[in-house]
Enzyme design. Structure first.
Site, PDB file in Angstrom:
ATOM      1  N   LYS A 171       0.827  -1.215   0.000  1.00 23.25           N
ATOM      2  CA  LYS A 171       0.000   0.000   0.000  1.00 23.25           C
ATOM      3  C   LYS A 171       0.858   1.260   0.000  1.00 23.25           C
ATOM      4  O   LYS A 171       0.531   2.253  -0.653  1.00 23.25           O
ATOM      5  CB  LYS A 171      -0.942   0.003   1.209  1.00 23.25           C
ATOM      6  CG  LYS A 171      -1.843   1.243   1.297  1.00 23.25           C
ATOM      7  CD  LYS A 171      -2.748   1.395   0.073  1.00 23.25           C
ATOM      8  CE  LYS A 171      -3.528   2.712   0.087  1.00 23.25           C
ATOM      9  NZ  LYS A 171      -4.569   2.749   1.117  1.00 23.25           N
ATOM     10  N   LYS A 239       0.105  11.771   5.473  1.00 18.30           N
ATOM     11  CA  LYS A 239       0.425  10.723   6.445  1.00 18.30           C
ATOM     12  C   LYS A 239       0.988   9.494   5.751  1.00 18.30           C
ATOM     13  O   LYS A 239       1.997   8.914   6.189  1.00 18.30           O
ATOM     14  CB  LYS A 239      -0.845  10.363   7.222  1.00 18.30           C
ATOM     15  CG  LYS A 239      -0.694   9.259   8.257  1.00 18.30           C
ATOM     16  CD  LYS A 239      -1.102   7.883   7.732  1.00 18.30           C
ATOM     17  CE  LYS A 239      -2.575   7.811   7.390  1.00 18.30           C
ATOM     18  NZ  LYS A 239      -2.966   6.432   6.955  1.00 18.30           N
TER      19      LYS A 239
END
EC number: 1.1.1.60
Length: 301
Positions: A171, A239
């Site tokens: 990811k 983030k």
């Protein structure tokens, strides 16, 4: 029908839970903002008053939360998943968090007799709504096989990519590539507009060639409409790119272009645009290019 506890009903979580209901599963939800669950209750879901209540009878627990500390609190806390779920429960974390956090959660879950998978998703809000997400899964292969009937209600590309933490690593690579695609798409649009090219026609032909991508397909329409309502916020991509930078450093890997895009995303966030969709990188390119009055001022918080 599987008894599923779904924790976290944000932009991605709510439509994912909805698709599980559509697939015939028995879904109990928990969210710190109960109004987010009203539509799901109307579809047949139950709303729990706590994580403990949500998971105590669940066969599968799915978490979809913003960041590593959130997942740690929900899973590892005294009132969390591991403290109240039955042995043998399958825990699927669909959040995007640090690979190290996923590994730690898997270790703690195993000690409690709970099977854990890290299964972050890609496809954005549209993919969550359509049930066409790409799901990259880390963990034990047998646990992955057990999770497939549930995951098929959420995604169209579901792949076991390795042991615990591998899903989060893939990811991170995904978020690296998406950020790069978005930045170059923004630059291409400003470049084309500066040469008075019809943007819709240009996007159409670019999408049919080697430059075509899911990012181009999904994000260019709203960029052309100048609609930056968040499907995936700059705050969250910032983030995620922090995870990429940290993981690359830990592995001794150089990502010069990725590091530069991470700085551009951080800059846009610092200018008060963290709540906008990540396609708002277009506004920053326009401002850097001096292309008229930037709309970025209107979005600064």
């Amino acid at each position: 029908m599987t008894q599923i506890a779904f924790i976290g009903l944000g932009v991605m979580g709510a439509p994912m839970a909805s698709n599980l209901i559509n697939a015939g599963h028995d879904v109990t939800c928990f969210t710190r903002t109960p109004e987010k669950g009203r539509a799901l209750v109307e579809k047949g879901a139950r709303m729990a008053g706590s994580v403990a209540e949500a998971v105590q009878t669940a066969e599968v627990v799915i978490t979809m939360l913003p960041d590593s500390p959130d997942v740690q609190a929900v899973v590892l806390g005294e009132a969390g998943v591991l403290a109240h779920a039955a042995r043998g429960t399958l825990l699927i974390d669909a959040s995007t968090i640090k690979p190290e956090t996923s590994k730690a959660i898997s270790h703690a879950a195993t000690a409690q007799g709970i099977r854990a998978l890290d299964a972050p998703v890609s496809g954005g809000e549209a993919g969550a709504i359509e049930g066409s997400l790409s799901i990259m899964v880390g963990g034990d292969r047998e646990d992955f096989d057990a999770a497939l009937p549930t995951l098929r209600a959420l995604g169209s590309t579901i792949v076991h990519v390795g042991p615990s933490g591998a899903g989060q690593t893939v990811k991170a690579a995904n978020q690296l590539m998406v950020a790069g695609h978005l930045q170059l798409l923004a630059e291409a649009l400003v470049f084309l507009d500066a040469h008075s090219v019809d943007l819709e026609s240009a996007i159409n032909v670019l999408g049919g060639g080697l430059a075509g991508s899911t990012v181009l397909q999904r994000k260019s329409p709203n960029m052309l409409k100048r609609n930056f309502t968040p499907g995936f916020r700059i705050d969250l991509h910032h983030k995620d790119l922090g995870i990429v930078i940290d993981s690359a450093r830990a592995a001794g890997v150089s990502i010069p272009l990725g590091a530069h895009v991470a700085e551009l995303v951080a800059s846009l966030r610092a200018q008060g645009a963290g709540g906008l969709d990540h396609s708002a990188l277009l506004l920053q390119v326009e401002e850097l290019s001096g292309r008229g009055r930037s709309e970025l001022d209107e979005h600064r918080s």
